[in-house]
Design an enzyme around this catalytic site. Structure first.
Site, mmCIF file in Angstrom:
data_model
loop_
_atom_site.group_PDB
_atom_site.id
_atom_site.type_symbol
_atom_site.label_atom_id
_atom_site.label_comp_id
_atom_site.label_asym_id
_atom_site.label_seq_id
_atom_site.Cartn_x
_atom_site.Cartn_y
_atom_site.Cartn_z
ATOM 1 N N ASP A 169 48.759 40.354 39.310
ATOM 2 C CA ASP A 169 50.062 40.334 39.986
ATOM 3 C C ASP A 169 50.646 38.917 40.000
ATOM 4 O O ASP A 169 51.804 38.727 40.356
ATOM 5 C CB ASP A 169 49.908 40.832 41.438
ATOM 6 N N LYS B 186 50.863 53.278 38.514
ATOM 7 C CA LYS B 186 50.129 52.204 37.825
ATOM 8 C C LYS B 186 48.907 52.775 37.121
ATOM 9 O O LYS B 186 48.593 52.418 35.988
ATOM 10 C CB LYS B 186 49.755 51.099 38.820
ATOM 11 N N GLN C 75 47.632 46.379 46.410
ATOM 12 C CA GLN C 75 48.955 46.964 46.667
ATOM 13 C C GLN C 75 49.470 46.481 48.027
ATOM 14 O O GLN C 75 48.812 46.668 49.049
ATOM 15 C CB GLN C 75 48.861 48.500 46.623
#
Ligand code: NAD
Length: 284
Positions: free
Chosen positions: A121, A54, A98
């Site tokens: 997200d 990422k 994460q």
């Protein structure tokens, strides 16, 4: 039967090129680069690899990234306090936590702490709720990537029978909502579904997010189906396999994503896209 290979790597590259163009325009207009903050807790090797990719993608599209790494023993409060500080930090446009988090930390509490405007997200309950109603500004990356791949491959979604395998909050449920928005007739199958094959035999579109290596075989599919394989299953020999048995499925499917090189690269491309959307919105 000739099948179409849906090349997620190439399509993701197209998305990243467009984000790069927008990031450059953003820099010209504001004098700053969009910035993604990534929170990583614990020493899960897969998570470390994902975070590294990422951050690499941020550099590729001309964005800044910063990571906040904690040992497995980190407290929930410490993570949430970091998120609150990042919510207030005007130089940060997107915040990603994460997953999975260490077991003693509530994912629900942590995801709720992220500002809904920086929730790249798309996991915040407000964004999840808006996705169900009219579509959210920031939508989950993997499901959005699946829809993008289907459209790019030329799938006719309106009126199609779509079967989603898996009902998780991060893939199954949101992708089902998105397919519904595209006017598919959607069936969600899960671990308690009886006779999965019966549903698949009538499915024009299949999105599999079950995490069971090569569980979907060609004989289960309808001829010509568009098959999107979200599964990432680590095999004993160190290789990665999807949920779909590619070799038998490609004989029946009309179009299919490979693993690796299908949905995975799209997830990261859509994350870059979401960070761009968040930055553009924050700067009006
Ligand atoms: P999860 O474990 O939260 O959910 C799995 C779902 O599959 C559950 O809803 C369960 O009911 C269903 N399921 C399990 N066994 C089944 C069976 N035999 N028949 C029917 N349904 C069954 O997983 P998740 O987080 O949604 O991820 C699913 C898979 O997708 C995993 O392999 C994960 O690694 C992968 N994934 C890939 C990406 C990507 O970028 N490519 C992103 C997220 C997740």
């Amino acid at each position: 039967m000739a099948y179409q290979l849906i090349d997620g790597k190439a399509i993701a590259r197209e998305v990243r090129i467009e984000v790069k163009r927008r990031a450059n325009e953003f820099f010209i207009n504001t004098g700053v680069k969009p910035k993604l903050a990534v929170i990583l807790a614990g020493d899960n090797p897969a998570s470390q690899v994902y975070v590294a990719s990422k951050k690499k993608a941020c550099g590729w599209v001309g964005m800044e990234s910063a990571s906040y790494e904690f040992p497995s023993s980190v407290s929930e409060k410490e993570i949430i306090d970091t998120i609150y500080a990042l919510n207030e930090d005007k130089s940060v446009n997107g915040i990603l936590v994460q997953l999975p988090l260490p077991k003693h930390i509530s994912e629900e509490n942590v995801l709720r702490a992220v500002s809904k405007d920086k929730d790249v997200d798309g996991f915040h309950p407000m964004n999840a709720g808006e996705l169900m109603r009219k579509g959210a500004n920031l939508e989950p990356c993997t499901p959005a990537g699946c829809i993008y791949l289907l459209k790019k491959a030329g799938a006719l979604l309106s009126g199609a029978n779509a079967v989603v395998i898996g009902r998780s909050n991060i893939v199954g449920k949101p992708v089902a909502m998105m397919l519904l928005r595209e006017n598919c007739t959607v069936t969600i199958c899960h671990s308690k579904t009886k006779n999965l094959k019966d549903y698949l035999q009538n499915a024009d579109i299949v999105v599999s997010a079950m995490g069971r290596a090569r569980a979907i075989t060609g004989d289960m599919l309808k001829k010509g189906a568009y098959v999107i394989d979200v599964g990432i299953n680590r095999m004993e020999d160190g290789t990665i396999a999807g949920d779909v048995d590619f070799e038998s499925a490609k004989e029946v499917a009309g179009a299919i994503t490979p693993v690796p090189g299908g949905v995975g690269p799209m997830t990261i491309a859509m994350l870059m896209n979401n960070t761009m959307i968040a930055a553009e919105k924050q700067y009006g």
